[in-house]
Design a protein around this motif. Structure first.
Motif, PDB file in Angstrom:
ATOM      1  N   TYR A 103     -32.129  27.885  38.526  1.00  0.00           N
ATOM      2  CA  TYR A 103     -30.846  27.714  37.199  1.00  0.00           C
ATOM      3  C   TYR A 103     -31.428  27.512  36.282  1.00  0.00           C
ATOM      4  CZ  TYR A 103     -29.219  24.078  41.107  1.00  0.00           C
ATOM      5  OH  TYR A 103     -28.923  24.342  41.926  1.00  0.00           O
ATOM      6  N   TRP A 104     -32.230  27.869  35.581  1.00  0.00           N
ATOM      7  CA  TRP A 104     -32.946  28.216  33.943  1.00  0.00           C
ATOM      8  C   TRP A 104     -31.771  29.640  33.412  1.00  0.00           C
ATOM      9  CZ3 TRP A 104     -36.721  33.047  32.241  1.00  0.00           C
ATOM     10  CH2 TRP A 104     -36.336  32.237  30.938  1.00  0.00           C
ATOM     11  N   VAL A 105     -32.681  30.563  34.534  1.00  0.00           N
ATOM     12  CA  VAL A 105     -32.146  31.713  34.572  1.00  0.00           C
ATOM     13  C   VAL A 105     -30.106  31.641  33.889  1.00  0.00           C
ATOM     14  CG1 VAL A 105     -30.976  34.523  34.810  1.00  0.00           C
ATOM     15  CG2 VAL A 105     -33.820  33.055  34.625  1.00  0.00           C
ATOM     16  N   GLU A 106     -29.796  31.173  35.365  1.00  0.00           N
ATOM     17  CA  GLU A 106     -28.261  30.969  34.627  1.00  0.00           C
ATOM     18  C   GLU A 106     -27.706  30.068  33.561  1.00  0.00           C
ATOM     19  OE1 GLU A 106     -24.376  31.222  35.760  1.00  0.00           O
ATOM     20  OE2 GLU A 106     -25.658  32.714  37.009  1.00  0.00           O
ATOM     21  N   ALA A 107     -28.378  29.042  33.372  1.00  0.00           N
ATOM     22  CA  ALA A 107     -28.380  28.170  31.715  1.00  0.00           C
ATOM     23  C   ALA A 107     -28.279  28.782  30.422  1.00  0.00           C
ATOM     24  CB  ALA A 107     -29.232  26.704  31.805  1.00  0.00           C
ATOM     25  N   ASP A 108     -29.765  29.978  31.011  1.00  0.00           N
ATOM     26  CA  ASP A 108     -29.937  30.221  29.606  1.00  0.00           C
ATOM     27  C   ASP A 108     -28.226  31.909  29.272  1.00  0.00           C
ATOM     28  OD1 ASP A 108     -31.681  30.694  27.541  1.00  0.00           O
ATOM     29  OD2 ASP A 108     -32.364  32.850  28.165  1.00  0.00           O
ATOM     30  N   ALA A 109     -27.975  31.888  30.580  1.00  0.00           N
ATOM     31  CA  ALA A 109     -26.844  32.958  30.509  1.00  0.00           C
ATOM     32  C   ALA A 109     -25.752  32.498  29.614  1.00  0.00           C
ATOM     33  CB  ALA A 109     -26.670  33.385  31.936  1.00  0.00           C
ATOM     34  N   ARG A 110     -25.144  30.832  30.417  1.00  0.00           N
ATOM     35  CA  ARG A 110     -23.982  30.366  29.807  1.00  0.00           C
ATOM     36  C   ARG A 110     -24.243  30.257  28.748  1.00  0.00           C
ATOM     37  NH1 ARG A 110     -22.684  26.823  34.884  1.00  0.00           N
ATOM     38  NH2 ARG A 110     -22.013  28.987  37.129  1.00  0.00           N
ATOM     39  N   CYS A 111     -25.409  30.087  28.460  1.00  0.00           N
ATOM     40  CA  CYS A 111     -25.915  29.714  26.669  1.00  0.00           C
ATOM     41  C   CYS A 111     -25.448  30.314  26.449  1.00  0.00           C
ATOM     42  CB  CYS A 111     -27.050  29.064  26.204  1.00  0.00           C
ATOM     43  SG  CYS A 111     -27.228  27.093  26.980  1.00  0.00           S
ATOM     44  N   GLU A 112     -25.697  31.882  26.237  1.00  0.00           N
ATOM     45  CA  GLU A 112     -25.498  32.958  25.483  1.00  0.00           C
ATOM     46  C   GLU A 112     -24.494  32.885  25.065  1.00  0.00           C
ATOM     47  OE1 GLU A 112     -26.010  35.657  22.451  1.00  0.00           O
ATOM     48  OE2 GLU A 112     -27.776  34.496  23.003  1.00  0.00           O
ATOM     49  N   ASP A 113     -23.178  33.198  26.448  1.00  0.00           N
ATOM     50  CA  ASP A 113     -21.895  33.009  26.327  1.00  0.00           C
ATOM     51  C   ASP A 113     -20.966  32.141  25.382  1.00  0.00           C
ATOM     52  OD1 ASP A 113     -22.061  35.373  28.498  1.00  0.00           O
ATOM     53  OD2 ASP A 113     -21.359  33.647  29.669  1.00  0.00           O
ATOM     54  N   LEU A 114     -21.470  30.918  25.537  1.00  0.00           N
ATOM     55  CA  LEU A 114     -21.174  29.523  24.509  1.00  0.00           C
ATOM     56  C   LEU A 114     -21.271  30.391  23.135  1.00  0.00           C
ATOM     57  CD1 LEU A 114     -22.131  26.414  26.378  1.00  0.00           C
ATOM     58  CD2 LEU A 114     -19.495  27.579  26.175  1.00  0.00           C
ATOM     59  N   ARG A 115     -23.259  30.426  23.070  1.00  0.00           N
ATOM     60  CA  ARG A 115     -22.958  31.009  21.593  1.00  0.00           C
ATOM     61  C   ARG A 115     -22.152  31.952  20.753  1.00  0.00           C
ATOM     62  NH1 ARG A 115     -28.394  31.170  23.955  1.00  0.00           N
ATOM     63  NH2 ARG A 115     -28.972  29.643  23.183  1.00  0.00           N
ATOM     64  N   ARG A 116     -21.495  33.238  21.934  1.00  0.00           N
ATOM     65  CA  ARG A 116     -20.669  34.005  21.776  1.00  0.00           C
ATOM     66  C   ARG A 116     -19.349  34.317  21.282  1.00  0.00           C
ATOM     67  NH1 ARG A 116     -23.906  37.001  25.058  1.00  0.00           N
ATOM     68  NH2 ARG A 116     -22.242  36.839  26.653  1.00  0.00           N
ATOM     69  N   GLU A 117     -18.972  32.519  21.625  1.00  0.00           N
ATOM     70  CA  GLU A 117     -17.144  31.894  21.877  1.00  0.00           C
ATOM     71  C   GLU A 117     -17.602  31.112  21.041  1.00  0.00           C
ATOM     72  OE1 GLU A 117     -14.054  31.758  23.723  1.00  0.00           O
ATOM     73  OE2 GLU A 117     -15.087  32.419  24.501  1.00  0.00           O
ATOM     74  N   LEU A 118     -18.396  30.865  20.139  1.00  0.00           N
ATOM     75  CA  LEU A 118     -18.687  29.945  19.137  1.00  0.00           C
ATOM     76  C   LEU A 118     -18.183  30.398  18.314  1.00  0.00           C
ATOM     77  CD1 LEU A 118     -18.743  27.656  18.107  1.00  0.00           C
ATOM     78  CD2 LEU A 118     -21.420  27.866  18.024  1.00  0.00           C
ATOM     79  N   ALA A 119     -18.922  31.947  18.235  1.00  0.00           N
ATOM     80  CA  ALA A 119     -19.333  32.588  16.594  1.00  0.00           C
ATOM     81  C   ALA A 119     -17.900  33.324  16.779  1.00  0.00           C
ATOM     82  CB  ALA A 119     -20.007  34.026  17.043  1.00  0.00           C
ATOM     83  N   ARG A 120     -17.271  33.095  17.420  1.00  0.00           N
ATOM     84  CA  ARG A 120     -15.501  33.882  18.200  1.00  0.00           C
ATOM     85  C   ARG A 120     -14.969  32.673  17.570  1.00  0.00           C
ATOM     86  NH1 ARG A 120     -16.819  37.275  22.676  1.00  0.00           N
ATOM     87  NH2 ARG A 120     -16.316  35.222  23.407  1.00  0.00           N
ATOM     88  N   ALA A 121     -14.727  31.437  17.332  1.00  0.00           N
ATOM     89  CA  ALA A 121     -14.026  30.556  17.310  1.00  0.00           C
ATOM     90  C   ALA A 121     -14.671  30.551  15.777  1.00  0.00           C
ATOM     91  CB  ALA A 121     -14.777  28.979  17.872  1.00  0.00           C
ATOM     92  N   GLU A 122     -15.695  30.577  15.040  1.00  0.00           N
ATOM     93  CA  GLU A 122     -15.759  30.297  13.973  1.00  0.00           C
ATOM     94  C   GLU A 122     -15.490  30.840  13.025  1.00  0.00           C
ATOM     95  OE1 GLU A 122     -20.387  27.929  14.123  1.00  0.00           O
ATOM     96  OE2 GLU A 122     -20.293  30.004  14.451  1.00  0.00           O
ATOM     97  N   ASP A 123     -15.299  32.440  13.309  1.00  0.00           N
ATOM     98  CA  ASP A 123     -15.024  33.675  12.966  1.00  0.00           C
ATOM     99  C   ASP A 123     -12.949  33.174  12.489  1.00  0.00           C
ATOM    100  OD1 ASP A 123     -14.386  36.529  11.510  1.00  0.00           O
ATOM    101  OD2 ASP A 123     -13.416  36.856  13.580  1.00  0.00           O
ATOM    102  N   PHE A 124     -12.663  32.792  13.405  1.00  0.00           N
ATOM    103  CA  PHE A 124     -11.213  31.855  13.527  1.00  0.00           C
ATOM    104  C   PHE A 124     -11.054  31.536  12.307  1.00  0.00           C
ATOM    105  CE2 PHE A 124      -7.732  28.798  15.096  1.00  0.00           C
ATOM    106  CZ  PHE A 124      -6.883  30.392  14.709  1.00  0.00           C
ATOM    107  N   ALA A 125     -11.747  30.351  12.734  1.00  0.00           N
ATOM    108  CA  ALA A 125     -11.735  28.901  11.300  1.00  0.00           C
ATOM    109  C   ALA A 125     -12.130  29.695  10.081  1.00  0.00           C
ATOM    110  CB  ALA A 125     -12.765  27.494  12.004  1.00  0.00           C
ATOM    111  N   ARG A 126     -13.157  30.492  10.353  1.00  0.00           N
ATOM    112  CA  ARG A 126     -13.102  31.433   8.158  1.00  0.00           C
ATOM    113  C   ARG A 126     -11.979  32.165   8.173  1.00  0.00           C
ATOM    114  NH1 ARG A 126     -18.609  32.595  10.215  1.00  0.00           N
ATOM    115  NH2 ARG A 126     -17.664  34.261  11.433  1.00  0.00           N
ATOM    116  N   THR A 127     -11.268  32.625   8.927  1.00  0.00           N
ATOM    117  CA  THR A 127      -9.634  33.440   8.313  1.00  0.00           C
ATOM    118  C   THR A 127      -8.938  32.574   7.874  1.00  0.00           C
ATOM    119  OG1 THR A 127     -10.341  35.382  10.010  1.00  0.00           O
ATOM    120  CG2 THR A 127      -7.983  34.400   9.791  1.00  0.00           C
ATOM    121  N   LEU A 128      -8.727  31.357   8.685  1.00  0.00           N
ATOM    122  CA  LEU A 128      -7.849  30.248   8.190  1.00  0.00           C
ATOM    123  C   LEU A 128      -8.285  29.287   6.927  1.00  0.00           C
ATOM    124  CD1 LEU A 128      -6.840  28.685  11.611  1.00  0.00           C
ATOM    125  CD2 LEU A 128      -5.878  29.813  10.292  1.00  0.00           C
TER     126      LEU A 128
END
Length: 151
Positions: A103-128
């Motif tokens: 569960y820890w490994v899976e949660a950690d991997a999903r957190c990393e996915d969310l970090r990448r998704e957040l970085a893309r969202a923040e980049d989009f917000a900066r563009t706007l």
């Protein structure tokens, strides 16, 4: 003297979950109220609030309800206070450790996915933000030019 019991509204406030969600979690077996008031209201202990708070923290990671229930059941088997497991059954101990590690490994991997998704969202917000800033600067410059020409 018994443990303080809370009605579902207080539990919803403390966990950030809606009443409907808490009732749904009860229906699917994630949590059960400790009892009911004389008026039939659901009553929860601090342990149930902690359980629901954990479920609330798992939701953004996309764990399905079966995983949520399995992890909650696993955590319920661990000793209070985070101490070591009894060493009387080494095989059971190893199984718990491995399942928790999974569960820890899976949660950690999903957190990393969310970090990448957040970085893309923040980049989009900066563009706007950049586009809006340029539009406002152009409007200000046009307004200043119009004011200067009117003099």
């Amino acid at each position: 003297m018994g443990e303080r019991l809370m009605r579902i509204g207080e539990v919803a406030e403390r966990t950030g979950l809606s009443l409907r969600t808490i009732r749904h979690y009860e229906d699917v077996g994630v949590v059960a109220p400790s009892g009911r008031s004389m008026g039939g209201f659901r009553l929860y202990t601090e342990a149930e609030v902690r359980r629901l708070a954990l479920v609330r923290r798992m939701r953004p990671l996309g764990f399905c309800l079966e995983d949520v229930k399995a992890l909650l059941d696993l955590l319920a088997r661990l000793p209070d206070g985070g101490g070591p497991l009894p060493e009387s059954d080494e095989e059971a101990h190893e199984e718990l450790v491995e399942r928790l590690r999974g569960y820890w490994v899976e949660a950690d991997a999903r957190c990393e996915d969310l970090r990448r998704e957040l970085a893309r969202a923040e980049d989009f917000a900066r563009t706007l933000h950049g586009q809006l800033a340029r539009m406002l600067e152009a409007a200000d410059a046009a307004g200043a030019a119009d004011t200067g020409a009117a003099r």
